[in-house]
Motif scaffolding. Structure first.
Motif, PDB file in Angstrom:
ATOM      1  N   MET A   3       0.819  -1.221   0.000  1.00 46.25           N
ATOM      2  CA  MET A   3       0.000   0.000   0.000  1.00 46.25           C
ATOM      3  C   MET A   3       0.852   1.270   0.000  1.00 46.25           C
ATOM      4  O   MET A   3       0.316   2.369  -0.073  1.00 46.25           O
ATOM      5  CB  MET A   3      -0.882   0.032   1.257  1.00 46.25           C
ATOM      6  N   ASN A   4       2.160   1.104   0.188  1.00 47.57           N
ATOM      7  CA  ASN A   4       3.081   2.242   0.319  1.00 47.57           C
ATOM      8  C   ASN A   4       2.708   3.128   1.506  1.00 47.57           C
ATOM      9  O   ASN A   4       2.754   4.360   1.426  1.00 47.57           O
ATOM     10  CB  ASN A   4       3.118   3.083  -0.963  1.00 47.57           C
ATOM     11  N   ARG A   5       2.341   2.489   2.618  1.00 46.75           N
ATOM     12  CA  ARG A   5       1.974   3.281   3.795  1.00 46.75           C
ATOM     13  C   ARG A   5       3.215   3.802   4.536  1.00 46.75           C
ATOM     14  O   ARG A   5       3.113   4.660   5.400  1.00 46.75           O
ATOM     15  CB  ARG A   5       1.106   2.453   4.748  1.00 46.75           C
ATOM     16  N   GLN A   6       4.367   3.227   4.258  1.00 45.16           N
ATOM     17  CA  GLN A   6       5.647   3.718   4.797  1.00 45.16           C
ATOM     18  C   GLN A   6       5.790   3.581   6.310  1.00 45.16           C
ATOM     19  O   GLN A   6       6.440   4.384   6.974  1.00 45.16           O
ATOM     20  CB  GLN A   6       5.891   5.170   4.363  1.00 45.16           C
ATOM     21  N   HIS A   7       5.098   2.583   6.873  1.00 43.51           N
ATOM     22  CA  HIS A   7       5.336   2.232   8.277  1.00 43.51           C
ATOM     23  C   HIS A   7       4.924   0.778   8.463  1.00 43.51           C
ATOM     24  O   HIS A   7       4.258   0.202   7.591  1.00 43.51           O
ATOM     25  CB  HIS A   7       4.561   3.146   9.235  1.00 43.51           C
ATOM     26  N   THR A   8       5.299   0.214   9.594  1.00 46.76           N
ATOM     27  CA  THR A   8       4.933  -1.181   9.876  1.00 46.76           C
ATOM     28  C   THR A   8       3.774  -1.213  10.882  1.00 46.76           C
ATOM     29  O   THR A   8       3.442  -0.189  11.494  1.00 46.76           O
ATOM     30  CB  THR A   8       6.129  -1.928  10.499  1.00 46.76           C
ATOM     31  N   ALA A   9       3.218  -2.414  11.051  1.00 48.84           N
ATOM     32  CA  ALA A   9       2.151  -2.582  12.041  1.00 48.84           C
ATOM     33  C   ALA A   9       2.693  -2.298  13.444  1.00 48.84           C
ATOM     34  O   ALA A   9       2.042  -1.654  14.264  1.00 48.84           O
ATOM     35  CB  ALA A   9       1.601  -4.003  11.958  1.00 48.84           C
ATOM     36  N   GLU A  10       3.905  -2.755  13.697  1.00 48.58           N
ATOM     37  CA  GLU A  10       4.544  -2.555  15.002  1.00 48.58           C
ATOM     38  C   GLU A  10       4.689  -1.049  15.306  1.00 48.58           C
ATOM     39  O   GLU A  10       4.409  -0.593  16.416  1.00 48.58           O
ATOM     40  CB  GLU A  10       5.928  -3.230  14.973  1.00 48.58           C
ATOM     41  N   HIS A  11       5.106  -0.299  14.293  1.00 43.73           N
ATOM     42  CA  HIS A  11       5.257   1.152  14.456  1.00 43.73           C
ATOM     43  C   HIS A  11       3.918   1.765  14.882  1.00 43.73           C
ATOM     44  O   HIS A  11       3.857   2.600  15.795  1.00 43.73           O
ATOM     45  CB  HIS A  11       5.732   1.780  13.135  1.00 43.73           C
ATOM     46  N   TYR A  12       2.850   1.339  14.214  1.00 45.81           N
ATOM     47  CA  TYR A  12       1.524   1.895  14.519  1.00 45.81           C
ATOM     48  C   TYR A  12       1.103   1.540  15.948  1.00 45.81           C
ATOM     49  O   TYR A  12       0.619   2.398  16.695  1.00 45.81           O
ATOM     50  CB  TYR A  12       0.516   1.348  13.503  1.00 45.81           C
ATOM     51  N   ILE A  13       1.320   0.291  16.320  1.00 49.80           N
ATOM     52  CA  ILE A  13       0.901  -0.144  17.665  1.00 49.80           C
ATOM     53  C   ILE A  13       1.678   0.617  18.743  1.00 49.80           C
ATOM     54  O   ILE A  13       1.114   1.081  19.738  1.00 49.80           O
ATOM     55  CB  ILE A  13       1.068  -1.678  17.802  1.00 49.80           C
ATOM     56  N   ARG A  14       2.989   0.790  18.521  1.00 43.78           N
ATOM     57  CA  ARG A  14       3.799   1.545  19.507  1.00 43.78           C
ATOM     58  C   ARG A  14       3.345   3.006  19.564  1.00 43.78           C
ATOM     59  O   ARG A  14       3.352   3.633  20.623  1.00 43.78           O
ATOM     60  CB  ARG A  14       5.297   1.491  19.158  1.00 43.78           C
ATOM     61  N   LEU A  15       2.970   3.537  18.416  1.00 45.24           N
ATOM     62  CA  LEU A  15       2.484   4.918  18.356  1.00 45.24           C
ATOM     63  C   LEU A  15       1.198   5.063  19.182  1.00 45.24           C
ATOM     64  O   LEU A  15       1.054   6.007  19.973  1.00 45.24           O
ATOM     65  CB  LEU A  15       2.224   5.276  16.880  1.00 45.24           C
ATOM     66  N   ILE A  16       0.289   4.122  19.019  1.00 42.96           N
ATOM     67  CA  ILE A  16      -0.960   4.164  19.796  1.00 42.96           C
ATOM     68  C   ILE A  16      -0.630   4.100  21.292  1.00 42.96           C
ATOM     69  O   ILE A  16      -1.237   4.807  22.107  1.00 42.96           O
ATOM     70  CB  ILE A  16      -1.897   2.993  19.388  1.00 42.96           C
ATOM     71  N   GLU A  17       0.352   3.282  21.641  1.00 42.94           N
ATOM     72  CA  GLU A  17       0.743   3.197  23.063  1.00 42.94           C
ATOM     73  C   GLU A  17       1.216   4.553  23.580  1.00 42.94           C
ATOM     74  O   GLU A  17       0.863   4.967  24.684  1.00 42.94           O
ATOM     75  CB  GLU A  17       1.881   2.181  23.238  1.00 42.94           C
ATOM     76  N   ARG A  18       2.013   5.248  22.764  1.00 46.18           N
ATOM     77  CA  ARG A  18       2.525   6.566  23.195  1.00 46.18           C
ATOM     78  C   ARG A  18       1.384   7.577  23.311  1.00 46.18           C
ATOM     79  O   ARG A  18       1.367   8.404  24.220  1.00 46.18           O
ATOM     80  CB  ARG A  18       3.580   7.072  22.203  1.00 46.18           C
ATOM     81  N   ILE A  19       0.444   7.501  22.381  1.00 43.62           N
ATOM     82  CA  ILE A  19      -0.694   8.436  22.424  1.00 43.62           C
ATOM     83  C   ILE A  19      -1.536   8.144  23.669  1.00 43.62           C
ATOM     84  O   ILE A  19      -1.966   9.055  24.376  1.00 43.62           O
ATOM     85  CB  ILE A  19      -1.536   8.316  21.129  1.00 43.62           C
ATOM     86  N   ARG A  20      -1.724   6.859  23.958  1.00 43.24           N
ATOM     87  CA  ARG A  20      -2.523   6.508  25.146  1.00 43.24           C
ATOM     88  C   ARG A  20      -1.775   6.827  26.440  1.00 43.24           C
ATOM     89  O   ARG A  20      -2.407   7.100  27.463  1.00 43.24           O
ATOM     90  CB  ARG A  20      -2.907   5.029  25.100  1.00 43.24           C
ATOM     91  N   ALA A  21      -0.459   6.804  26.379  1.00 43.19           N
ATOM     92  CA  ALA A  21       0.296   7.196  27.575  1.00 43.19           C
ATOM     93  C   ALA A  21       0.069   8.683  27.844  1.00 43.19           C
ATOM     94  O   ALA A  21      -0.021   9.121  28.996  1.00 43.19           O
ATOM     95  CB  ALA A  21       1.782   6.903  27.379  1.00 43.19           C
ATOM     96  N   ALA A  22      -0.048   9.471  26.758  1.00 43.77           N
ATOM     97  CA  ALA A  22      -0.287  10.915  26.919  1.00 43.77           C
ATOM     98  C   ALA A  22      -1.728  11.188  27.335  1.00 43.77           C
ATOM     99  O   ALA A  22      -1.996  12.090  28.120  1.00 43.77           O
ATOM    100  CB  ALA A  22       0.027  11.651  25.616  1.00 43.77           C
ATOM    101  N   ARG A  23      -2.662  10.425  26.803  1.00 41.08           N
ATOM    102  CA  ARG A  23      -4.091  10.659  27.084  1.00 41.08           C
ATOM    103  C   ARG A  23      -4.778   9.291  27.231  1.00 41.08           C
ATOM    104  O   ARG A  23      -5.316   8.737  26.254  1.00 41.08           O
ATOM    105  CB  ARG A  23      -4.713  11.466  25.939  1.00 41.08           C
ATOM    106  N   PRO A  24      -4.770   8.736  28.439  1.00 43.57           N
ATOM    107  CA  PRO A  24      -5.217   7.345  28.615  1.00 43.57           C
ATOM    108  C   PRO A  24      -6.643   7.069  28.143  1.00 43.57           C
ATOM    109  O   PRO A  24      -6.933   5.967  27.703  1.00 43.57           O
ATOM    110  CB  PRO A  24      -5.085   7.127  30.124  1.00 43.57           C
TER     111      PRO A  24
END
Ligand code: SF4
Length: 323
Positions: A162-183
Motif C-alpha cells: 500500500m506504500n503506507r511507509q510504516h509497519t504494524a509494530e510502528h503503529y501499535i507503539r504509536l498508539i501506546e505513546r498516544i494513550r500514555a499521553a491521554r489514557p
C-alpha cells in the motif's frame, strides 16, 4: 495645494492614493448568520504520501497548508457565529505546516480563542504524529480525547504494497505513546480488506492489530481499484474472499465499539448539544469522545455544553440524563 502648484508649473497632477479614511467604516455591522455549534475548518489540502490505492495525491495535488493567521481569524469569526467546536480538516491534516507552524502549534493557538470550547482534527497519517501533537493530546485542555488514525492493514507485507511507509509494530507503539499521553483517548481507524496480494495470514494480522488496539470507531471497506493508482494494476483478491473477510472484520470492530460504548454507562460526560432528537423534547449532542448522546431536555438549546450521566447504550448512540 501641492497639486495646484504642479498644475501652475505646467506639470500634470494625478493623485491615485486611496483616502486614509475607510468609507465602509461608516456602514453599520451586519450581524453574521448563526452557525451550527460544530464546524469544519479546512487548514490543509492535498497529500504527498502516495498510498498505492488513493487518488488524493493526483486529484488534490501536493500538500498545501493555509496560513495560521487566516485560520485563527476564521476560527474567531466562527465562534462569533455560535460555533463551539472546530474540527480542523485536511486530507493529511497532521502534516500541517502553515507559516512553519506545526498542527500542534495551531491547536495551542486555537486553545486560547475565547468562546471556542472544543478542537478536533481529521484525517491523520501515522508517520505525521509528531511528538508535540502527541503531547498536546495530554496537555491541551480543548483538544478532545478522540483520534482518527487510519492504519488500513495489520500486515507489513500489505502495508508495504500500500506504500503506507510504516509497519504494524510502528503503529501499535504509536498508539501506546498516544494513550500514555491521554489514557482515555478513543481511537478510530480505517481498514481496507482484500487489497491485492492480501492472503489469509495477512488478514489475520489485521485482526490481531484490531484486537491489540481496541477501536471505539472505525470505517472499513472492501478494496476497490481507483483508476490511475498503482494498485489498480495488480491482481485482485476474489470478491467472495474479500466479502467474507470484511464481514469478519466488521463484526470484530462492532463488538469493540459496542463494548466501549457500554463501558460508558454510569459515567459522566460533557455533551455539546447540536440539534433536536426524534422524540419530542429530546436533544442530541456529542460527548468528548464523539459518542452521540441523547437526553430528555425540552429547555436545552443547541450550543449548550452540559454534564450528563450515561444511562444506556444503544446501537450507535448513548442515552443520558442531565445532571
Ligand atoms: S495518506 Fe491518506 S490522503 Fe494521502 S495518499 Fe494515503 S490515503 Fe491518500
Amino acid at each position: 495645494p501641492d497639486m495646484m502648484k504642479q498644475v501652475e508649473a505646467g506639470e500634470k497632477a494625478l493623485d491615485t492614493d486611496f483616502p486614509l479614511e475607510d468609507k465602509f467604516e461608516h456602514l453599520p455591522d451586519r450581524p453574521l448568520p448563526r452557525r451550527a455549534p460544530s464546524a469544519f475548518l479546512t487548514v490543509q489540502e492535498g497529500c504527498d504520501k502516495f498510498c498505492a490505492f488513493c487518488v488524493v495525491p493526483y486529484t488534490r495535488g501536493a500538500e498545501v497548508s493555509r496560513p495560521p493567521e487566516r485560520i485563527l481569524r476564521e476560527a474567531r469569526e466562527l465562534v462569533e457565529r455560535g460555533v463551539k467546536e472546530i474540527n480542523l480538516l485536511g486530507q493529511n491534516v497532521n502534516a500541517y505546516n502553515g507559516g512553519d507552524w506545526t498542527l500542534a502549534q495551531l491547536i495551542w493557538a486555537l486553545n486560547d480563542v475565547d468562546g471556542l470550547e472544543r478542537i478536533r482534527f481529521t484525517t491523520s497519517h501515522p508517520n505525521d504524529m509528531s511528538d508535540d501533537l502527541i503531547a498536546a493530546h495530554g496537555e491541551c485542555e480543548k483538544l478532545m480525547p478522540y483520534l482518527h488514525l487510519p492504519v488500513q492493514s495489520g500486515s507489513d507485507k500489505v502495508l508495504k504494497g500500500m506504500n503506507r511507509q510504516h509497519t504494524a509494530e510502528h503503529y501499535i507503539r504509536l498508539i501506546e505513546r498516544i494513550r500514555a499521553a491521554r489514557p482515555d483517548i478513543l481511537i478510530s481507524g480505517d481498514f481496507i480488506v482484500g487489497f491485492p496480494g492480501e492472503e489469509d495470514e495477512d488478514f489475520e494480522a489485521t485482526m490481531d492489530l484490531i484486537r491489540e488496539v481496541n477501536y471505539g470507531q472505525a470505517y472499513s471497506f472492501k478494496y476497490s481499484a481507483r483508476p490511475g493508482t498503482p494498485a489498480a494494476e495488480r491482481s485482485f483478491v476474489s470478491a467472495e474472499v474479500a466479502n467474507a473477510r470484511l464481514q469478519q472484520l466488521q463484526a470484530l470492530l462492532t463488538k469493540q465499539q459496542r463494548a466501549l460504548q457500554e463501558a460508558m454507562v454510569g459515567q459522566e460526560v460533557d455533551v455539546l448539544f447540536e440539534k433536536k432528537g426524534r422524540l419530542a423534547g429530546q436533544m442530541i449532542g456529542k460527548s468528548q469522545h464523539l459518542h452521540a448522546v441523547h437526553v430528555a431536555g425540552p429547555d436545552l438549546q443547541a450550543g449548550e455544553i452540559r454534564r450528563v450521566r450515561v444511562v444506556n447504550s444503544e446501537t450507535n448512540s448513548l442515552g443520558g440524563e442531565l445532571l
